[in-house]
Design a protein around this motif. Structure first.
Motif, PDB file in Angstrom:
ATOM      1  N   UNK A 154       0.835  -1.203   0.000  1.00 20.31           N
ATOM      2  CA  UNK A 154       0.000   0.000   0.000  1.00 20.31           C
ATOM      3  C   UNK A 154       0.874   1.258   0.000  1.00 20.31           C
ATOM      4  N   UNK A 155       1.922   1.273   0.834  1.00 20.47           N
ATOM      5  CA  UNK A 155       2.812   2.438   0.910  1.00 20.47           C
ATOM      6  C   UNK A 155       3.521   2.661  -0.424  1.00 20.47           C
ATOM      7  N   UNK A 156       3.962   1.594  -1.061  1.00 18.18           N
ATOM      8  CA  UNK A 156       4.657   1.729  -2.345  1.00 18.18           C
ATOM      9  C   UNK A 156       3.707   2.210  -3.442  1.00 18.18           C
ATOM     10  N   UNK A 157       2.479   1.720  -3.435  1.00 19.06           N
ATOM     11  CA  UNK A 157       1.525   2.132  -4.469  1.00 19.06           C
ATOM     12  C   UNK A 157       1.227   3.627  -4.372  1.00 19.06           C
ATOM     13  N   UNK A 158       1.174   4.155  -3.168  1.00 12.34           N
ATOM     14  CA  UNK A 158       0.955   5.594  -2.999  1.00 12.34           C
ATOM     15  C   UNK A 158       2.139   6.395  -3.545  1.00 12.34           C
ATOM     16  N   UNK A 159       3.344   5.881  -3.339  1.00  8.02           N
ATOM     17  CA  UNK A 159       4.513   6.557  -3.896  1.00  8.02           C
ATOM     18  C   UNK A 159       4.477   6.553  -5.424  1.00  8.02           C
ATOM     19  N   UNK A 160       4.111   5.422  -6.006  1.00  8.29           N
ATOM     20  CA  UNK A 160       4.071   5.332  -7.464  1.00  8.29           C
ATOM     21  C   UNK A 160       3.072   6.309  -8.071  1.00  8.29           C
ATOM     22  N   UNK A 161       1.992   6.569  -7.370  1.00 11.41           N
ATOM     23  CA  UNK A 161       0.977   7.486  -7.884  1.00 11.41           C
ATOM     24  C   UNK A 161       1.474   8.927  -7.939  1.00 11.41           C
ATOM     25  N   UNK A 162       2.600   9.209  -7.285  1.00 11.51           N
ATOM     26  CA  UNK A 162       3.124  10.579  -7.267  1.00 11.51           C
ATOM     27  C   UNK A 162       3.719  10.985  -8.604  1.00 11.51           C
TER      28      UNK A 162
ATOM     29  N   UNK B 188       1.259  -6.507  -5.257  1.00 16.75           N
ATOM     30  CA  UNK B 188       0.140  -6.547  -6.195  1.00 16.75           C
ATOM     31  C   UNK B 188      -0.438  -5.161  -6.463  1.00 16.75           C
ATOM     32  N   UNK B 189      -0.753  -4.424  -5.407  1.00 17.83           N
ATOM     33  CA  UNK B 189      -1.345  -3.094  -5.583  1.00 17.83           C
ATOM     34  C   UNK B 189      -0.379  -2.184  -6.354  1.00 17.83           C
ATOM     35  N   UNK B 190       0.909  -2.268  -6.021  1.00 16.24           N
ATOM     36  CA  UNK B 190       1.906  -1.429  -6.686  1.00 16.24           C
ATOM     37  C   UNK B 190       2.033  -1.782  -8.165  1.00 16.24           C
ATOM     38  N   UNK B 191       2.017  -3.076  -8.471  1.00 19.56           N
ATOM     39  CA  UNK B 191       2.128  -3.486  -9.863  1.00 19.56           C
ATOM     40  C   UNK B 191       0.913  -3.060 -10.676  1.00 19.56           C
ATOM     41  N   UNK B 192      -0.247  -3.034 -10.053  1.00 18.78           N
ATOM     42  CA  UNK B 192      -1.437  -2.544 -10.753  1.00 18.78           C
ATOM     43  C   UNK B 192      -1.273  -1.069 -11.108  1.00 18.78           C
ATOM     44  N   UNK B 193      -0.750  -0.290 -10.160  1.00 19.88           N
ATOM     45  CA  UNK B 193      -0.515   1.135 -10.428  1.00 19.88           C
ATOM     46  C   UNK B 193       0.544   1.301 -11.509  1.00 19.88           C
TER      47      UNK B 193
ATOM     48  N   UNK C 161       4.638   2.289 -16.040  1.00 14.82           N
ATOM     49  CA  UNK C 161       5.946   2.314 -15.385  1.00 14.82           C
ATOM     50  C   UNK C 161       6.533   0.905 -15.467  1.00 14.82           C
ATOM     51  N   UNK C 162       7.701   0.715 -16.049  1.00 12.79           N
ATOM     52  CA  UNK C 162       8.292  -0.625 -16.103  1.00 12.79           C
ATOM     53  C   UNK C 162       8.472  -1.199 -14.703  1.00 12.79           C
ATOM     54  N   UNK C 163       8.334  -2.522 -14.584  1.00 13.15           N
ATOM     55  CA  UNK C 163       8.380  -3.147 -13.263  1.00 13.15           C
ATOM     56  C   UNK C 163       9.127  -4.461 -13.307  1.00 13.15           C
ATOM     57  N   UNK C 164       9.834  -4.747 -12.216  1.00 16.94           N
ATOM     58  CA  UNK C 164      10.472  -6.050 -12.028  1.00 16.94           C
ATOM     59  C   UNK C 164      10.004  -6.608 -10.687  1.00 16.94           C
ATOM     60  N   UNK C 165       9.819  -7.907 -10.663  1.00 16.33           N
ATOM     61  CA  UNK C 165       9.347  -8.588  -9.458  1.00 16.33           C
ATOM     62  C   UNK C 165      10.384  -9.627  -9.060  1.00 16.33           C
ATOM     63  N   UNK C 166      10.896  -9.518  -7.849  1.00 12.88           N
ATOM     64  CA  UNK C 166      11.911 -10.458  -7.382  1.00 12.88           C
ATOM     65  C   UNK C 166      11.240 -11.661  -6.726  1.00 12.88           C
ATOM     66  N   UNK C 167      11.671 -12.854  -7.113  1.00 14.15           N
ATOM     67  CA  UNK C 167      11.084 -14.107  -6.641  1.00 14.15           C
ATOM     68  C   UNK C 167      12.076 -14.764  -5.678  1.00 14.15           C
ATOM     69  N   UNK C 168      11.723 -14.960  -4.412  1.00 15.15           N
ATOM     70  CA  UNK C 168      12.681 -15.557  -3.474  1.00 15.15           C
ATOM     71  C   UNK C 168      12.837 -17.062  -3.622  1.00 15.15           C
ATOM     72  N   UNK C 169      11.793 -17.752  -4.099  1.00 12.01           N
ATOM     73  CA  UNK C 169      11.858 -19.223  -4.212  1.00 12.01           C
ATOM     74  C   UNK C 169      11.506 -19.651  -5.634  1.00 12.01           C
ATOM     75  N   UNK C 170      10.385 -20.362  -5.796  1.00 16.69           N
ATOM     76  CA  UNK C 170       9.950 -20.877  -7.088  1.00 16.69           C
ATOM     77  C   UNK C 170       8.580 -20.314  -7.428  1.00 16.69           C
ATOM     78  N   UNK C 171       8.077 -20.707  -8.601  1.00 17.87           N
ATOM     79  CA  UNK C 171       6.696 -20.417  -8.967  1.00 17.87           C
ATOM     80  C   UNK C 171       5.783 -20.993  -7.884  1.00 17.87           C
ATOM     81  N   UNK C 172       4.806 -20.231  -7.462  1.00 14.44           N
ATOM     82  CA  UNK C 172       3.972 -20.606  -6.320  1.00 14.44           C
ATOM     83  C   UNK C 172       3.249 -21.934  -6.550  1.00 14.44           C
ATOM     84  N   UNK C 173       2.889 -22.241  -7.799  1.00 17.39           N
ATOM     85  CA  UNK C 173       2.177 -23.489  -8.082  1.00 17.39           C
ATOM     86  C   UNK C 173       3.095 -24.701  -8.104  1.00 17.39           C
TER      87      UNK C 173
END
Length: 370
Positions: free
Chosen positions: A102-110, A124-129, A135-147
Motif C-alpha cells: 500500500x505504501x509503495x503504491x501511494x509513492x508510485x501514484x506521485x 500486487x497493488x503497486x504493480x497494478x498502479x 511504469x516498467x516493473x520487475x518482481x523479485x522471486x525468493x523461491x519458485x513459482x507458487x504453483x
C-alpha cells in the motif's frame, strides 16, 4: 547492445534506444534494509542503484545500514500493522506485506518514478498502479513459482493461504492468496529468479520464456575467506574431529530432518555436526529424536564467517530453495559442499562439491562419508 553474461543469463541484443537506465527507482521490500538474508539482498540491490545514481526511494520496515543516505529510505518501523502482532505469525506477516505494498503504491501514484522493483507476495497493488501508469516493473522471486512449490504447513509457507481466506475478517482482508501472487507474475514486466531450478519452475508453469531473468547473488569475499592452508588430516580423531556445518533456518523444507537422519545412520566416531540458524517448529520433533553429543545447535549467529573457517564441510540438502546466501558464503570460505539441484547454482557436482537428490537419506549419508 552487446550480449552480457554477468548474471548467468545473456541479455539479448536490442535495438538502440529501447534499453536505458532509469532515472528514479522505487524499491519496495517486506523486510529491513541492511542485516541478513533478504535484508542483505535489499541492501546490496540498493547499493548498486545508489552507485549508478538512479535510486529514488526504498521502502522497508527498518533501516539498519549507513551506506545509503537516509533521504532515499522510507522506514515503516512504526507501522500500524503492529496492532496485529498478537495474531498468528503467518497472518501478521501477510498484513505487513499488504501494508508495504500500500505504501509503495501511494509513492508510485506521485509520478516521481520510472521503474518499480518489488518482491513477490507484497507488490500486487503497486504493480497494478505501475501497469496503469506504464511504469516498467520487475518482481523479485525468493523461491519458485507458487504453483510448483510443495505445500507446507500454513504457518511456514504461502502455498496453503487460499485455505485461510474463508476464515475471520482479518484473514479475508490481509491474507496473501495464491491467486494474488499469480496476478503479480502477470503484471510484472520481468521476473527476477534466483537459480536455474527456480527458472525451470516458471517455464514448467508456462510462463513465457522471455519473462524470467536469472539473477545470481554475490558474497563478500573479503569477509568470507579462509586464509589457513592446512590440509585435512588423513584420519580424524577425538582431538581433531571432522567438522560439518549447516547454515540456514532449521526447517523441514530445507531438508534438515533428512540431514539428521543421515547423520544418525552414519554414526561417525569422530565427527561433529553444527546446525546454525533459528529453529522452526516443524523441526523440533526431529531435533528431539536425534539429539546427541555429535550435534550442536547454535541458533542464529551473526559471525557465520568464523563458523565456516572452523569447518571442513558445508551441507545444505534443501528440497525447495531460491539461491541461499550460505551456499555462496561457504564457497567463498573454501568449503566443499553437499547440496541439491534445488539449492541453487553455486555447487558444481564433482568440482566444488557433490549434488545429491533431495529427501534421499542414503545418498546424503554416502556423500558425507565420501
Amino acid at each position: 547492445m552487446a550480449e552480457e553474461e554477468s548474471s548467468g543469463r545473456a541479455v539479448q541484443d536490442a535495438p538502440v534506444g529501447l534499453l536505458r537506465e532509469p532515472k528514479s527507482l522505487l524499491y519496495s521490500v517486506n523486510a529491513r534494509i541492511g542485516g541478513y538474508g533478504r535484508d542483505l539482498n535489499a541492501h546490496e540491490s540498493l547499493l548498486l542503484a545508489d552507485e549508478r545514481g538512479y535510486l529514488g526511494k526504498a521502502i522497508g520496515y527498518e533501516n539498519l545500514q549507513q551506506d545509503i543516505s537516509p533521504r532515499h529510505i522510507i522506514s515503516l518501523h512504526w507501522h500500524p500493522v503492529r496492532l496485529l502482532s498478537k495474531q498468528p505469525p503467518a497472518l501478521y506477516d501477510d498484513a505487513k506485506k499488504k501494508y508495504v505494498d500500500w505504501a509503495a503504491s501511494r509513492q508510485l501514484k506521485s509520478g516521481k518514478y520510472d521503474l518499480f522493483h518489488g518482491w513477490s507476495g507484497s507488490s500486487l497493488r503497486s504493480l497494478r498502479v505501475a501497469k496503469k501508469r506504464r511504469i516498467p516493473s520487475v518482481l523479485e522471486i525468493p523461491l519458485w513459482h507458487i504453483d510448483k512449490m510443495r505445500p507446507q504447513p500454513v504457518e511456514t509457507s504461502p502455498c496453503d493461504t487460499d485455505q485461510r481466506v474463508t476464515g475471520t475478517l482479518l484473514e479475508r482482508v490481509f491474507t496473501v492468496t495464491t491467486q494474488q501472487i499469480l496476478e503479480e507474475y502477470d503484471l510484472a514486466d520481468l521476473l527476477l529468479v534466483p537459480s536455474e531450478c527456480a527458472a525451470k519452475s516458471f517455464l514448467d508453469a508456462r510462463v513465457p520464456e522471455e519473462k524470467p531473468f536469472l539473477l545470481g547473488a554475490g558474497v563478500d569475499t573479503e569477509l568470507f575467506r579462509n586464509d589457513t592452508s592446512s590440509e585435512l588430516p588423513s584420519d580424524f580423531s577425538a582431538a581433531r574431529p571432522m567438522r560439518a556445518v549447516y547454515c540456514g533456518a532449521l526447517t523441514r523444507r530445507k531438508g534438515v530432518h533428512v540431514l539428521l537422519q543421515a547423520w544418525n545412520k552414519l554414526s561417525l566416531p569422530h565427527a561433529q555436526l553444527t546446525l546454525v540458524g533459528p529453529v522452526c517448529e516443524d523441526l523440533r520433533p526431529s531435533l528431539a529424536q536425534f539429539e546427541g553429543p555429535s550435534i550442536n545447535v547454535t541458533g542464529f549467529l551473526s559471525c557465520v564467517d568464523e563458523v565456516f573457517r572452523q569447518s571442513d564441510l558445508h551441507i545444505f540438502p534443501s528440497e525447495c530453495e531460491g539461491s541461499p546466501k550460505s551456499v555462496y558464503e561457504a564457497c567463498a570460505s573454501g568449503l566443499p559442499q553437499i547440496t541439491t539441484f534445488q539449492s541453487g547454482d553455486v555447487v558444481l557436482n564433482e568440482v566444488n562439491g557433490l549434488i545429491v537428490p533431495p529427501n534421499d537419506i542414503v545418498a546424503l549419508a554416502n556423500a558425507i562419508r565420501r
